[in-house]
Scaffold this motif. Sequence first.
Motif: not given
Length: 375
Positions: A77, A213, A262
Amino acid sequence: MDLDAEFKLDDDLCYLNHAAVAPWPLRSMQAVERFARENAMRGAAHYPRWMEVENTLRENLARLINAPSPRDIALVKSTSEALSFVAYGLHWEPGDEIVISDQEFPSNRIVWESLADQGVTVRVVSLDGDDCEDDLIDAFNNNTRLLAISSVQYGTGLRMNLDKLGAACKAAKVLFCVDAIQSLGALPLDVEKSQIDFTMADGHKWLLGPEGLGVFYVRPALRESLKLHEFGWHMIANRGDYRQTTWQVAPDATRFECGSPNTMGAHAFQASTELLLEIGIDKVEALVLNRVELLERELNKIQGIEILSSRDRQRQSGILTFRVAHQDSQALYRDLMSRNVICASRGGGARFSPHCYTPDAVIHTAVERLAECIS
């Protein structure tokens, strides 16, 4: 390659803020548009193809850092998350020391300071000396477990000699952790050549990708040494077998990805990294440094400008920070932003950070608007 066709910023905008958040190239926007349209019309009917995009992204990131394999790439993340994986994955003993610099972004300081309750000490070294790598290395002692350093310092853009630091770490049996967020996508990074044990970077700066990301690399021989603290369906071996009652941690870097990917971000990020690889990272570096040199030449024409970034070519990056004599830097930053010169206030001054595609005309216009601010 026609870079002008990939970037469609508003004509009145002087975008010099890639060290903060970068605009996406056109292909990344289009990739997300296609993904969103497909999701809205077909749901997850083509999910296997989405995973192919993610696999290509891993391959692209492995190429950008010269990792041995895409299996060594974890998609995370943020840089902060990856740093925490290292800090809380390693086993520490009371008295262990971590060496960092005095110019680190808070993400690469707070995480190490948080280990104080385990008896870990953070040794902070100034980078103001004539040879800052020697100063960092001289701080090593028998208790030093890890050197955590940014490849490029966020405030002034100081570029570190990672090869020298990596060789010293190996000789001293010190782990080498590199926060590469201010270089990856603008400058070459070679985890093998620099003997880097851990490196990480968000995608939303020089990599021209989305927020939320990033990339996390662990030297394969060290992967098992990091204790995991996040668990879920995605980080196990044979994760497609939902009925298994016994499980093992995935042998590759996906062990650091506990839950659902994601997928939208991966589509944008894959397209952005594809562009950088098409240009070639060595050419990207040359273009970035040429733009910084142009900025410096133009700034030096303005009376009262003090360049805070290094003028040594070996130390330069995509960041150029400056201040104006007898002028408040925060006020200058606000004035520049009001004139659509998108920049940041960092390192004791105003920070400009062009990328490889930044037109010369944007640089000239930005400096003209700066001159108007201080006239």
